[in-house]
Design an enzyme around this catalytic site. Structure first.
Site, short mmCIF file in Angstrom:
data_model
loop_
_atom_site.label_atom_id
_atom_site.label_comp_id
_atom_site.label_asym_id
_atom_site.label_seq_id
_atom_site.Cartn_x
_atom_site.Cartn_y
_atom_site.Cartn_z
N SER A 26 57.98 50.08 -46.27
CA SER A 26 57.80 51.53 -46.26
C SER A 26 57.71 52.07 -44.83
O SER A 26 58.60 51.86 -44.01
CB SER A 26 56.56 51.88 -47.08
N ASP A 86 63.11 54.91 -55.57
CA ASP A 86 62.20 53.89 -56.08
C ASP A 86 60.89 54.48 -56.59
O ASP A 86 59.89 53.78 -56.71
CB ASP A 86 61.93 52.83 -55.01
N HIS A 95 58.13 51.50 -55.67
CA HIS A 95 58.00 51.44 -54.21
C HIS A 95 56.91 50.48 -53.74
O HIS A 95 57.13 49.71 -52.79
CB HIS A 95 57.72 52.83 -53.66
#
Length: 624
Positions: free
Chosen positions: A280, A528, A579
């Site tokens: 991320s 996601d 995610h």
């Protein structure tokens, strides 16, 4: 367990999975020829499974409710909650929801107990794979715990306790909300510690393996690495204070200097180059580090430093071009997770931590704003077109912030694109926020190699892969692993606040608007669940194939993973592509182990979304 409670508390859904037999753990679920269908869920709203966790404090109401309910459940113990009283919040929760949350506590425990976290590593070891490259893990936003080191009177009750990422955080938030806010928010003028306050990132594996007890993040990857033979002498976690701008990460904490030292020591002692694995926001941190470490303005390592020390970069769900939900979080303290709450939960959330407070907190964390969308309208589209528009779509995704005519009187007089929304954000926020962002980041597009090269001397450009290049490291390998097939926020409808005289916000999500593809003012696209497909996939599938962005010809491999959650598993099970939950996915763990074991060359590209089609439509072109 904690994730289940949080999600249900804000109206999460339990995603449907395929009726086919589940994939065995010792067999990869991704097979050639698989297709992913983007599902726009129209089930009853109370059944929607939402990831209410990433980006933000909207989830805190759910966390608090979950924590209190868990106190009375004999399945778990939460001693740090202490004498926490939540009567005022429980009063706004429907009795049926309370029962559902209690039932799910037992459900998640059953799934945790039945899942063998070490199986991927053990299987790889039985196949002859062993420890090869040292590995350094760089976590994503909010997943690093923050602990208090202040000794002033205001901080002494929390000395060496985590005010982010623990049940202590929840107790402080409920019992001492104003004190908690003073600790968690940075100084608005400097972007550094407020006077007499000192929060620092927790260190070591404990900093990132779990967010709070029961909600794992990196733990499954760490467990599988350990099964292969890794330990603290050859695997490290480079945790950081995600609230800080990247320049202040170095200024206050010497973060990039320390990361450079970790890499050099690991390389020297092992004799092997290092693998960096990021998730991320951590992928933006690594990209920035590549520039910093080589630059005479930063680590002074020289242009060949990455070539000499880094074997591979594993980019997991990297928000390389930001995330559109970051705009709404900072603009009005909202996102899908708060917009689609039921009336009872909205009342409780606003009473507990209202939109004004949430927006103020997000703005006082300049690191969060690094994830504002990059590339402007060239990437995200204009009011009539976007690269990821679907056939027959009524409203283009490029029309990002929309306003119903005749309903609003303090809103803009036209719909806004991503570029227009960014300007609107700068025009309507306080000077201190605008100054912090403009001196820390840039969100444009460099159209020539000359521009890209010049930007190597401008640290504001170093997070933006459309304005700066990959390192001059021809033997570096980049692996982009990310999830697809989970609806993700893409556009919004906004309106004037219901009571304009009682808020500092100019606009708020039009949560009363549900028609066609608009659900409580939110329009969903592909991604996601948190980061849009254009952000995770564009640079990997096309951007880094352009000469000006990849002059050394670094090899970039892409593996997309379809979101195939188990129906009754609160975290999605071994085939999720959510995610955060993807960090526990079997396929991802298998791929990571292959890279660190020196077998990354066996990984082939696997693209199942339409990202290549979308990428061709993005208005960023090769230099003529």
């Amino acid at each position: 367990m904690a994730s289940t409670l949080r999600r249900r508390a804000v109206g999460a859904d339990v995603s449907e999975s395929s009726s086919q037999a589940p994939t065995p753990r010792d067999e990869s679920p991704v097979k050639p020829g698989d297709k992913v269908k983007i599902i726009h869920d129209h089930q009853p709203k109370m059944r929607k499974r939402r990831n209410t966790f990433i980006f933000l404090l909207g989830i805190l109401f759910g966390l608090v409710a979950a924590g209190f309910l868990a106190k009375s459940n004999d399945l778990i113990e939460l001693p740090e909650i202490g004498e926490l009283s939540m009567d005022s919040l429980l009063d706004v929760l429907p009795a049926g929801l309370v029962k559902e949350m209690r039932d799910l506590v037992k459900g998640e425990r059953d799934f945790v107990d039945s899942y063998d976290s070490f199986s991927v590593g053990l299987k790889a070891r039985s196949e002859g794979l062993n420890v090869h490259h040292p590995v350094i893990m760089v976590p994503g936003v909010i997943s690093t715990g923050l602990e208090s080191w202040g000794t002033a009177n205001i901080s002494r009750p929390y000395f060496r306790k985590r005010l982010w990422g623990s049940w202590t955080m929840m107790r402080a938030l409920v019992m001492d909300k104003e004190i908690w806010k003073k600790h968690i928010m940075l100084d608005k003028k400097t972007g550094l510690d407020p006077p007499h306050i000192k929060l620092r990132a927790a260190q070591g594996f404990d900093a990132t393996d779990f967010f709070i007890t029961g909600y794992w993040i990196w733990s499954k990857i760490v467990e599988n690495l350990a099964s292969l033979g890794y330990d603290p002498t050859n695997s490290f976690t480079a945790a950081y204070d995600w609230r800080l701008s990247y320049m202040n990460l170095e200024r206050r904490d010497q973060y990039f200097t320390r990361l450079k030292s970790y890499v050099e020591l690991a390389h020297e002692f092992s004799g092997q180059k290092v693998v960096l694995a990021s998730h991320s926001m951590g992928s933006q941190v690594v990209f920035y580090f590549f520039h910093w470490v080589a630059s005479p303005l930063g680590g002074k390592g020289g242009e060949d430093w990455v070539e000499r020390h880094i074997e591979a970069w594993i980019n997991i769900s990297g928000c390389m071009l930001g995330a559109v939900k970051d705009v709404t979080a900072i603009l009005s303290g909202e996102m899908r997770d708060t917009a689609q709450l039921n009336a009872f939960a909205v009342y409780g959330l606003e009473k507990f931590l209202n939109k004004d407070e949430r927006a103020e907190i997000f703005r006082a964390m300049p690191g969060m704003s690094s994830m504002l969308p990059l590339g402007g309208d060239a990437v995200w589209g204009n009011t009539t077109w976007a690269p990821d528009d679907q056939p027959g779509q009524k409203l283009s995704f490029g029309s990002f912030l929309n306003f119903r005519r005749g309903v609003n009187w303090t809103t803009p007089d036209k719909n806004l694109t991503v570029g227009g929304a960014m300007q609107y954000l700068m025009d309507t926020t306080d000077t201190w926020y605008r100054d912090q962002i403009q001196q820390s980041y840039s969100n444009g597009v460099a159209k020539t190699s000359a521009e890209v090269n010049a930007n190597e001397l401008d640290p504001r450009k170093w997070i933006n892969p459309l304005e700066s290049r990959l390192p001059l490291a021809p033997n570096l390998k980049i692996y982009c692993f990310y999830g697809v097939g989970k609806p993700t926020e893409r556009a919004y409808y906004y309106r004037t606040p219901e009571f304009p005289g009682f808020t500092n916000l100019n606009v708020t999500i039009d949560t009363g608007l549900t028609v066609d593809d608009i659900d409580h003012g939110v329009i969903m696209g592909e991604g996601d669940g948190t980061v849009n497909l254009l952000s995770t996939g564009y640079m990997c599938s096309k951007g880094w194939n352009m000469k000006r962005y990849n002059p050394a010809g670094v090899k970039v491999s892409v593996v997309e993973m379809p979101h195939e959650p188990e129906r009754f598993n609160p975290r999605g099970g071994p085939n999720t592509a959510d995610h955060v939950d993807i960090l526990g996915r079997q396929t991802l763990n298998e791929l990571i182990i292959r890279v660190v074991a020196g077998k990354g060359y066996m990984i082939n590209d696997y693209i199942i979304s339409n990202i290549k089609e979308y990428a061709e439509k993005v208005k960023v072109y090769e230099e003529e």
